[in-house]
Scaffold this motif. Structure first.
Motif, PDB file in Angstrom:
ATOM      1  N   CYS A  97      83.030  18.311  17.671  1.00 41.74           N
ATOM      2  CA  CYS A  97      83.021  18.952  18.982  1.00 41.74           C
ATOM      3  C   CYS A  97      84.305  19.754  19.198  1.00 41.74           C
ATOM      4  O   CYS A  97      85.387  19.327  18.803  1.00 41.74           O
ATOM      5  N   THR A  98      84.152  20.892  19.840  1.00 37.33           N
ATOM      6  CA  THR A  98      85.304  21.724  20.189  1.00 37.33           C
ATOM      7  C   THR A  98      85.602  21.569  21.677  1.00 37.33           C
ATOM      8  O   THR A  98      84.769  21.077  22.447  1.00 37.33           O
ATOM      9  N   GLY A  99      86.782  21.998  22.070  1.00 37.60           N
ATOM     10  CA  GLY A  99      87.224  21.828  23.452  1.00 37.60           C
ATOM     11  C   GLY A  99      86.300  22.425  24.494  1.00 37.60           C
ATOM     12  O   GLY A  99      86.175  21.893  25.593  1.00 37.60           O
ATOM     13  N   ASP A 100      85.616  23.513  24.154  1.00 34.68           N
ATOM     14  CA  ASP A 100      84.733  24.136  25.141  1.00 34.68           C
ATOM     15  C   ASP A 100      83.393  23.412  25.271  1.00 34.68           C
ATOM     16  O   ASP A 100      82.542  23.813  26.051  1.00 34.68           O
ATOM     17  N   GLU A 101      83.229  22.322  24.521  1.00 37.50           N
ATOM     18  CA  GLU A 101      81.983  21.550  24.591  1.00 37.50           C
ATOM     19  C   GLU A 101      82.152  20.295  25.451  1.00 37.50           C
ATOM     20  O   GLU A 101      81.430  19.314  25.282  1.00 37.50           O
ATOM     21  N   PHE A 102      83.080  20.364  26.397  1.00 38.05           N
ATOM     22  CA  PHE A 102      83.338  19.259  27.318  1.00 38.05           C
ATOM     23  C   PHE A 102      83.384  19.787  28.743  1.00 38.05           C
ATOM     24  O   PHE A 102      83.876  20.886  28.993  1.00 38.05           O
ATOM     25  N   TYR A 103      82.874  18.987  29.668  1.00 40.61           N
ATOM     26  CA  TYR A 103      82.984  19.334  31.085  1.00 40.61           C
ATOM     27  C   TYR A 103      84.418  19.135  31.559  1.00 40.61           C
ATOM     28  O   TYR A 103      84.907  19.846  32.421  1.00 40.61           O
ATOM     29  N   ASP A 104      85.033  18.108  31.023  1.00 35.96           N
ATOM     30  CA  ASP A 104      86.431  17.800  31.306  1.00 35.96           C
ATOM     31  C   ASP A 104      86.945  17.010  30.107  1.00 35.96           C
ATOM     32  O   ASP A 104      86.318  17.027  29.048  1.00 35.96           O
ATOM     33  N   GLY A 105      88.028  16.303  30.236  1.00 37.14           N
ATOM     34  CA  GLY A 105      88.611  15.612  29.106  1.00 37.14           C
ATOM     35  C   GLY A 105      87.776  14.496  28.521  1.00 37.14           C
ATOM     36  O   GLY A 105      87.939  14.144  27.354  1.00 37.14           O
ATOM     37  N   MET A 106      86.885  13.917  29.318  1.00 35.06           N
ATOM     38  CA  MET A 106      86.157  12.755  28.820  1.00 35.06           C
ATOM     39  C   MET A 106      84.641  12.836  28.934  1.00 35.06           C
ATOM     40  O   MET A 106      83.954  11.871  28.628  1.00 35.06           O
ATOM     41  N   HIS A 107      84.107  13.973  29.316  1.00 33.77           N
ATOM     42  CA  HIS A 107      82.661  14.107  29.469  1.00 33.77           C
ATOM     43  C   HIS A 107      82.135  15.251  28.604  1.00 33.77           C
ATOM     44  O   HIS A 107      82.245  16.418  28.977  1.00 33.77           O
ATOM     45  N   PRO A 108      81.561  14.891  27.433  1.00 28.24           N
ATOM     46  CA  PRO A 108      81.030  15.927  26.543  1.00 28.24           C
ATOM     47  C   PRO A 108      79.748  16.539  27.085  1.00 28.24           C
ATOM     48  O   PRO A 108      78.954  15.880  27.749  1.00 28.24           O
ATOM     49  N   LYS A 109      79.582  17.811  26.775  1.00 27.79           N
ATOM     50  CA  LYS A 109      78.356  18.517  27.132  1.00 27.79           C
ATOM     51  C   LYS A 109      77.258  18.144  26.136  1.00 27.79           C
ATOM     52  O   LYS A 109      77.518  17.534  25.100  1.00 27.79           O
ATOM     53  N   GLU A 110      76.043  18.556  26.459  1.00 27.86           N
ATOM     54  CA  GLU A 110      74.894  18.234  25.625  1.00 27.86           C
ATOM     55  C   GLU A 110      75.080  18.717  24.186  1.00 27.86           C
ATOM     56  O   GLU A 110      74.717  18.019  23.235  1.00 27.86           O
ATOM     57  N   VAL A 111      75.679  19.885  23.997  1.00 24.61           N
ATOM     58  CA  VAL A 111      75.853  20.430  22.651  1.00 24.61           C
ATOM     59  C   VAL A 111      76.737  19.507  21.801  1.00 24.61           C
ATOM     60  O   VAL A 111      76.478  19.303  20.618  1.00 24.61           O
TER      61      VAL A 111
END
Length: 120
Positions: A97-111
């Motif tokens: 996962c890359t940094g832009d695949e997170f809503y914030d520091g601890m919540h990953p996006k679906e991708v």
């Protein structure tokens, strides 16, 4: 990058969220093991899932809150010792996962989560 700055500004609060007075509890570990063994006795497949943190936050964890790393290592030992599958890692980079695949520091996006479950 403004988005990255917003993440970095929240990292100290995230690292302390519910962890400022955390102490590892062997009784809780025993309860988890009892639950896992009970489920396995019912032929339920048990898989531990470690949801990743933002890669930059993870690097900060290593320095500022290594207890997170210790906890992941304990989960890995439990899974190995009790022959249960474990997928993921708190290290978002390991998951891919890359940094832009997170809503914030601890919540990953679906991708990001899709990458975690890709081989599962």
């Amino acid at each position: 990058d403004k988005k990255k700055t917003i993440h970095e500004d929240t990292f100290p609060n995230i690292l302390d969220y519910s962890m400022h007075s955390f102490e590892y509890d062997l009784k809780s570990e025993e309860s988890l093991i009892l639950l896992v063994n009970y489920l396995k006795s019912l032929n339920v497949k048990v898989t531990l899932v470690l949801s990743p943190y933002h890669p930059d936050l993870y690097q900060k964890m290593i320095l500022d809150k290594p207890i997170f790393i210790d906890i992941e290592n304990k989960f890995r030992k439990i899974s190995q010792h009790h022959n249960i599958e474990i997928i993921g890692s708190y290290n978002g980079s390991v998951v891919g996962c890359t940094g832009d695949e997170f809503y914030d520091g601890m919540h990953p996006k679906e991708v990001c989560m899709s990458k975690l479950f890709n081989d599962f």
